[in-house]
Scaffold this active site. Structure first.
Site, PDB file in Angstrom:
ATOM      1  N   ASN A  15       0.822  -1.206   0.000  1.00  0.00           N
ATOM      2  CA  ASN A  15       0.000   0.000   0.000  1.00  0.00           C
ATOM      3  C   ASN A  15       0.861   1.263   0.000  1.00  0.00           C
ATOM      4  O   ASN A  15       0.550   2.243  -0.683  1.00  0.00           O
ATOM      5  CB  ASN A  15      -0.912   0.014   1.225  1.00  0.00           C
ATOM      6  CG  ASN A  15      -1.941  -1.095   1.207  1.00  0.00           C
ATOM      7  OD1 ASN A  15      -2.226  -1.686   0.172  1.00  0.00           O
ATOM      8  ND2 ASN A  15      -2.505  -1.390   2.361  1.00  0.00           N
ATOM      9  N   TYR A  61      -6.604 -12.278   3.770  1.00  0.00           N
ATOM     10  CA  TYR A  61      -7.300 -11.882   4.988  1.00  0.00           C
ATOM     11  C   TYR A  61      -8.737 -11.531   4.644  1.00  0.00           C
ATOM     12  O   TYR A  61      -9.055 -11.170   3.510  1.00  0.00           O
ATOM     13  CB  TYR A  61      -6.577 -10.763   5.741  1.00  0.00           C
ATOM     14  CG  TYR A  61      -6.731  -9.356   5.228  1.00  0.00           C
ATOM     15  CD1 TYR A  61      -7.738  -8.532   5.726  1.00  0.00           C
ATOM     16  CD2 TYR A  61      -5.840  -8.810   4.308  1.00  0.00           C
ATOM     17  CE1 TYR A  61      -7.864  -7.218   5.313  1.00  0.00           C
ATOM     18  CE2 TYR A  61      -5.955  -7.505   3.886  1.00  0.00           C
ATOM     19  CZ  TYR A  61      -6.971  -6.696   4.390  1.00  0.00           C
ATOM     20  OH  TYR A  61      -7.090  -5.397   3.974  1.00  0.00           O
ATOM     21  N   GLY A  64      -5.958   0.518   5.258  1.00  0.00           N
ATOM     22  CA  GLY A  64      -4.927   1.131   4.413  1.00  0.00           C
ATOM     23  C   GLY A  64      -4.714   2.606   4.673  1.00  0.00           C
ATOM     24  O   GLY A  64      -3.826   3.220   4.056  1.00  0.00           O
ATOM     25  N   ASP A  70      -1.242   3.358   6.041  1.00  0.00           N
ATOM     26  CA  ASP A  70      -0.243   3.263   4.979  1.00  0.00           C
ATOM     27  C   ASP A  70      -0.275   4.500   4.092  1.00  0.00           C
ATOM     28  O   ASP A  70       0.769   4.974   3.633  1.00  0.00           O
ATOM     29  CB  ASP A  70      -0.487   2.006   4.143  1.00  0.00           C
ATOM     30  CG  ASP A  70      -0.559   0.751   4.992  1.00  0.00           C
ATOM     31  OD1 ASP A  70       0.221   0.637   5.951  1.00  0.00           O
ATOM     32  OD2 ASP A  70      -1.421  -0.107   4.709  1.00  0.00           O
TER      33      ASP A  70
END
Length: 340
Positions: free
Chosen positions: A39, A94, A280, A283
């Protein structure tokens, strides 16, 4: 812009419940490519930086999809290696159950025995990937995968240090992963942090590393923790963190902070509502901060770019935040009208 950024870590497939449904209500799941380090790589590439991803994927269509997603995001996949079928291993996965209102999202990992986790340092050509690099980025997720992951992270850090490439280390503490084996996260993460120039993490991460609580409140506590980290880690020059107040699954309040050895800057808090995807966003924050760090900007600019990227990522589905330099520069916390 000379030089490139090298990112190292596992690429995953994410399967998420659509429409904030419970898993038991679903007959189908949405699939996207993600993973913390990937990411960051995609986030920096979308801002115009040259980025190389170092990882290992299985042969077959799932590995093909992951590699294609990295390439589509503008990431150099030259150092994405593929495992042959006879070596064993599979794609790490995941599962995300999307929360709503006062019901939080939840994640279940299915990554044991993945190709990446079964890799050894010899499966990666770190020297080639780091040649000419300006920064090496990895996170605490890799060592959390088990003893093999610890060895991978140590090999990567050793290679970057030998090449004279500054290291950005994101603590990314994942209790579910560390608790799954007989681990010693404090010892492992402290050893890796010794080599870092930039840390992505807050006072809680520092407390874990140093084995001590910080008694202040708010910005005072964060500064106290940062100064303790600078004392403990002589190579460390910068600490980037966010403060997040969760009102409910669709409404967060976020501020960004940068601590340097001699100074600190914390932004005002921004209301983030109508959240599309929370995953995310940390990130994305890292990508925004590193974007300005690579440009040689001051800490205030780093904090504001990190905040802008993380807020914008909350509006985008999927793991990867894809924001252009122009969109980042045009960000306004007041939002929201059509740009014409």
């Amino acid at each position: 812009m000379s030089g490139h950024v090298t990112c190292f870590g596992e690429v995953l497939l994410r399967f998420a419940t659509p429409g904030h449904r419970l898993t038991v209500q679903c007959d189908a799941l949405d699939m996207v490519v993600g993973g913390a380090e990937a990411n960051v790589a995609a986030g920096l590439a979308s801002l115009g930086h040259r980025v190389k991803m170092v990882t290992r994927l299985p042969s077959g269509p799932l590995g093909d999809k992951a590699r294609a997603a990295l390439g589509a995001a503008g990431v150099d996949t030259t150092h994405v290696s593929r495992a042959s079928k006879d070596r064993g291993g599979r794609m790490g996965l995941y599962f995300l159950e999307s929360g709503a209102g006062l019901r939080p999202s939840s994640i279940v990992y299915d990554r044991a025995g993945s190709v990446f986790a079964l890799s050894s340092g010899g499966d990666f050509d770190f020297a080639s990937a780091l040649e000419g690099a300006r920064l090496f980025h990895l996170s605490g997720i890799t060592p959390a995968l088990g003893r093999g992951g610890v060895a991978l992270a140590q090999a990567a850090v050793t290679a970057a240090t030998s090449a004279g490439v500054p290291i950005c280390f994101d603590g990314n503490y994942r209790a579910l992963l560390w608790d799954a084996w007989d681990s010693d996260p404090r010892r492992v993460l402290t050893e890796l942090m010794q080599a870092a120039t930039v840390m992505i993490g807050n006072h809680r991460d520092i407390s874990l590393l140093l084995g001590k609580p910080f008694s202040g409140d708010g910005s005072d506590r964060r500064r106290e923790a940062a100064l303790a980290a600078f004392d403990a880690f002589p190579n460390l020059q910068l600490i980037a963190s966010t403060a997040r107040h969760v009102v409910n699954a669709g409404h967060h309040r976020i501020a960004a902070r940068i601590d340097a050895r001699e100074d600190a800057h914390q932004t005002a808090e921004v209301d983030v509502t109508g959240i599309v995807d929370r995953i995310g966003t940390g990130d994305a924050f890292a990508a925004g901060v590193l974007h300005k760090w690579l440009e040689g900007a001051d800490i205030a600019a780093m904090a504001h770019a990190g905040l802008a990227y993380t807020v914008l990522k909350h509006t985008q589905p999927g793991d990867m935040g894809l924001v252009t330099r122009e969109e980042l520069d045009a960000f306004s916390a007041s939002g929201g009208d059509v740009r014409r």
